[in-house]
Design an enzyme around this catalytic site. Structure first.
Site, PDB file in Angstrom:
ATOM      1  CG  ASP A   1      -1.994   1.025   1.156  1.00 37.79           C
ATOM      2  OD1 ASP A   1      -2.309   1.480   0.036  1.00 37.79           O
ATOM      3  OD2 ASP A   1      -2.533   1.404   2.212  1.00 37.79           O
ATOM      4  N   GLY A   2       0.352   2.304  -0.642  1.00 37.84           N
ATOM      5  CA  GLY A   2       1.007   3.613  -0.558  1.00 37.84           C
ATOM      6  C   GLY A   2       1.696   4.090  -1.825  1.00 37.84           C
TER       7      GLY A   2
ATOM      8  CD1 TRP B   1       7.592   6.981  -2.251  1.00 33.24           C
ATOM      9  CD2 TRP B   1       7.159   7.117  -4.450  1.00 33.24           C
ATOM     10  NE1 TRP B   1       8.785   7.126  -2.910  1.00 33.24           N
ATOM     11  CE2 TRP B   1       8.554   7.212  -4.262  1.00 33.24           C
ATOM     12  CE3 TRP B   1       6.652   7.190  -5.753  1.00 33.24           C
ATOM     13  CZ2 TRP B   1       9.447   7.357  -5.319  1.00 33.24           C
ATOM     14  CZ3 TRP B   1       7.539   7.339  -6.808  1.00 33.24           C
ATOM     15  CH2 TRP B   1       8.923   7.419  -6.589  1.00 33.24           C
TER      16      TRP B   1
ATOM     17  CG  HIS C   1       0.484   2.158  -9.418  1.00 34.62           C
ATOM     18  ND1 HIS C   1       0.176   1.735  -8.153  1.00 34.62           N
ATOM     19  CD2 HIS C   1      -0.589   2.894  -9.836  1.00 34.62           C
ATOM     20  CE1 HIS C   1      -1.029   2.186  -7.803  1.00 34.62           C
ATOM     21  NE2 HIS C   1      -1.511   2.894  -8.808  1.00 34.62           N
TER      22      HIS C   1
ATOM     23  CB  SER D   1      -8.069  -5.555  -3.976  1.00 36.02           C
ATOM     24  OG  SER D   1      -8.684  -4.321  -4.280  1.00 36.02           O
TER      25      SER D   1
ATOM     26  CD  GLU E   1     -12.751  -5.161  -2.381  1.00 37.67           C
ATOM     27  OE1 GLU E   1     -11.539  -5.472  -2.456  1.00 37.67           O
ATOM     28  OE2 GLU E   1     -13.626  -5.943  -1.946  1.00 37.67           O
TER      29      GLU E   1
ATOM     30  CD1 TRP F   1     -12.010  -5.932 -10.427  1.00 33.01           C
ATOM     31  CD2 TRP F   1     -11.095  -5.062 -12.262  1.00 33.01           C
ATOM     32  NE1 TRP F   1     -11.262  -6.918 -11.031  1.00 33.01           N
ATOM     33  CE2 TRP F   1     -10.689  -6.412 -12.158  1.00 33.01           C
ATOM     34  CE3 TRP F   1     -10.628  -4.302 -13.345  1.00 33.01           C
ATOM     35  CZ2 TRP F   1      -9.852  -7.018 -13.092  1.00 33.01           C
ATOM     36  CZ3 TRP F   1      -9.795  -4.909 -14.283  1.00 33.01           C
ATOM     37  CH2 TRP F   1      -9.423  -6.242 -14.150  1.00 33.01           C
TER      38      TRP F   1
ATOM     39  CG  LEU G   1       9.611 -17.024  -3.570  1.00 33.27           C
ATOM     40  CD1 LEU G   1       9.423 -16.958  -2.060  1.00 33.27           C
ATOM     41  CD2 LEU G   1      10.023 -15.644  -4.086  1.00 33.27           C
TER      42      LEU G   1
ATOM     43  CB  SER H   1      -7.392  -4.039   2.493  1.00 29.08           C
ATOM     44  OG  SER H   1      -7.193  -2.819   3.138  1.00 29.08           O
TER      45      SER H   1
ATOM     46  CD  GLU I   1       2.592 -13.205  15.560  1.00 26.55           C
ATOM     47  OE1 GLU I   1       2.583 -12.010  15.911  1.00 26.55           O
ATOM     48  OE2 GLU I   1       2.110 -14.127  16.245  1.00 26.55           O
TER      49      GLU I   1
HETATM   50  C1  FPP Z   1      -1.755   0.187  -3.479  1.00 20.92           C
HETATM   51  O1  FPP Z   1      -1.271   1.495  -3.498  1.00 20.92           O
HETATM   52  C2  FPP Z   1      -1.148  -0.610  -4.532  1.00 20.92           C
HETATM   53  C3  FPP Z   1      -1.823  -1.185  -5.546  1.00 20.92           C
HETATM   54  C4  FPP Z   1      -3.257  -1.061  -5.723  1.00 20.92           C
HETATM   55  C5  FPP Z   1      -1.146  -1.963  -6.595  1.00 20.92           C
HETATM   56  C6  FPP Z   1       0.152  -2.615  -6.264  1.00 20.92           C
HETATM   57  C7  FPP Z   1       0.940  -2.740  -7.512  1.00 20.92           C
HETATM   58  C8  FPP Z   1       2.271  -2.690  -7.633  1.00 20.92           C
HETATM   59  C9  FPP Z   1       3.155  -2.624  -6.474  1.00 20.92           C
HETATM   60  C10 FPP Z   1       2.933  -2.670  -8.956  1.00 20.92           C
HETATM   61  C11 FPP Z   1       2.673  -3.821  -9.843  1.00 20.92           C
HETATM   62  C12 FPP Z   1       2.884  -5.142  -9.205  1.00 20.92           C
HETATM   63  C13 FPP Z   1       3.155  -6.298  -9.859  1.00 20.92           C
HETATM   64  C14 FPP Z   1       3.237  -7.572  -9.096  1.00 20.92           C
HETATM   65  C15 FPP Z   1       3.391  -6.376 -11.300  1.00 20.92           C
HETATM   66  P1  FPP Z   1      -2.332   2.660  -3.636  1.00 20.92           P
HETATM   67  O2  FPP Z   1      -2.396   3.044  -5.069  1.00 20.92           O
HETATM   68  O3  FPP Z   1      -3.619   2.253  -3.027  1.00 20.92           O
HETATM   69  O4  FPP Z   1      -1.652   3.788  -2.783  1.00 20.92           O
HETATM   70  P2  FPP Z   1      -2.420   4.947  -1.990  1.00 20.92           P
HETATM   71  O5  FPP Z   1      -3.198   4.271  -0.897  1.00 20.92           O
HETATM   72  O6  FPP Z   1      -1.301   5.774  -1.463  1.00 20.92           O
HETATM   73  O7  FPP Z   1      -3.264   5.672  -2.985  1.00 20.92           O
END
Ligand code: FPP
Length: 280
Positions: free
Chosen positions: A33-34, A38, A50, A78, A80, A82, A144, A209, A220
């Site tokens: 998240d984040g 960022w 991203h 997720s 959600e 979409w 892995l 979430s 944990e």
């Molecule tokens: C949440 O941050 C992150 C996501 C919804 C997507 C995660 C995707 C990646 C890390 C990149 C692609 C990954 C792969 C495996 C190819 P947010 O957008 O909700 O951040 P915010 O809460 O600060 O808005």
């Protein structure tokens, strides 16, 4: 590239120290998240967030693999998600495509087994094809296991499991009184993956979430204040140290756990002595 060969000496030493002193979780799950925050903090577009998040994914996957973690599950999209603006969904799907197109060979060379959980049919056809081929190509790998949670929601998965169970009951393959936690788990999309030992969430939010709700029952939880694009291998090591310092009781008392640990240690001591006598 072989990740063990390209690994920096300093990182090798840190990992060795961690292996010697800490209990490495068998399965780590991450709520990444984040990314958006960022980017916004830096005055950049959310897509840049991203993209930088993908750099963290690369680093965490490599570090987990060289450290000997057996399972890593990433909440990449997720169910959600979409609901996000179409342009952002497109960016996320194209990053996924790039990752799968460019990196499956390297993942394969490093013995990573790729899996996916979630509502597969709702993903774009191109992503579906790439995923199927990545899963097929890496299915016999023994390193892995990297599970990408895509279009995933724990409630969706639980409801789907209930539907599958209902079908089995209707067909006469299962009676309602035989349903238990063990066989219920076998209807979830995570059936081949052990429950997570450590669930990490970045960006300082204390929420699950809708991620692996059933599976994390005794896991944990570790919350990092870092935004996901800032979260790299050294932060993963900190999370593992924190996990390792905790006592997992699984509903038992602390005294019971200590006794069990003692008896395991005694058993292994007796085994060692026995083997030493045998070898004389
Ligand atoms: C949440 O941050 C992150 C996501 C919804 C997507 C995660 C995707 C990646 C890390 C990149 C692609 C990954 C792969 C495996 C190819 P947010 O957008 O909700 O951040 P915010 O809460 O600060 O808005």
């Amino acid at each position: 590239m072989n990740w063990h060969i390209e690994q920096e000496l300093n990182d090798k030493n840190i990992q060795q120290e961690l292996i010697n002193s800490a209990n490495i979780p068998n399965h780590i799950a991450i709520i990444m998240d984040g990314n958006g925050r960022w980017a916004e903090e830096k005055g950049l577009s959310r897509s840049k967030g991203h993209k930088e998040g993908l750099e963290s994914v690369r680093d965490i996957v490599k570090a987990s693999s060289t450290l000997g973690v057996k399972y890593l599950t990433l909440y990449a999209f997720s169910i959600e998600n979409w609901k996000r603006p179409f342009a952002e969904v497109e960016v996320l799907m194209s990053l996924l495509e790039i990752y799968l197109k460019n990196e499956v060979d390297e993942l394969h060379k490093n013995k990573v087994r790729i899996k996916t959980i979630g509502k597969f049919n709702s993903l774009p056809k191109t992503v579906q094809k790439l995923l199927l081929s990545a899963v097929e190509k890496t299915k016999n790998n023994t390193g892995l296991t990297l599970t990408l949670a895509l279009s995933y929601g724990a409630r969706w998965d639980i409801v789907r499991a209930v539907q599958l169970i209902a079908l089995d009951v209707r067909r006469g393959n299962l009676s309602p009184e035989d349903i238990n936690e063990g066989n219920f788990s076998q209807y979830l999309s995570t059936k081949d993956i052990p429950d997570p030992d450590l669930m990490i969430r970045t960006s300082g939010e204390f929420r699950l979430s809708n991620f692996l709700l059933w599976e994390v029952a005794y896991g944990e939880i570790y919350v990092s204040n870092l935004l996901f694009p800032q979260f790299r291998r050294n932060d993963l090591y900190e999370a593992i140290k924190s996990y390792s310092s905790r006592e997992r009781r699984f509903g038992k008392t602390s005294a019971q756990i200590k006794n069990e640990k003692k008896s395991i240690e005694n058993d292994s001591y007796i085994k060692k002595v026995f083997n030493a006598i045998k070898s004389i």
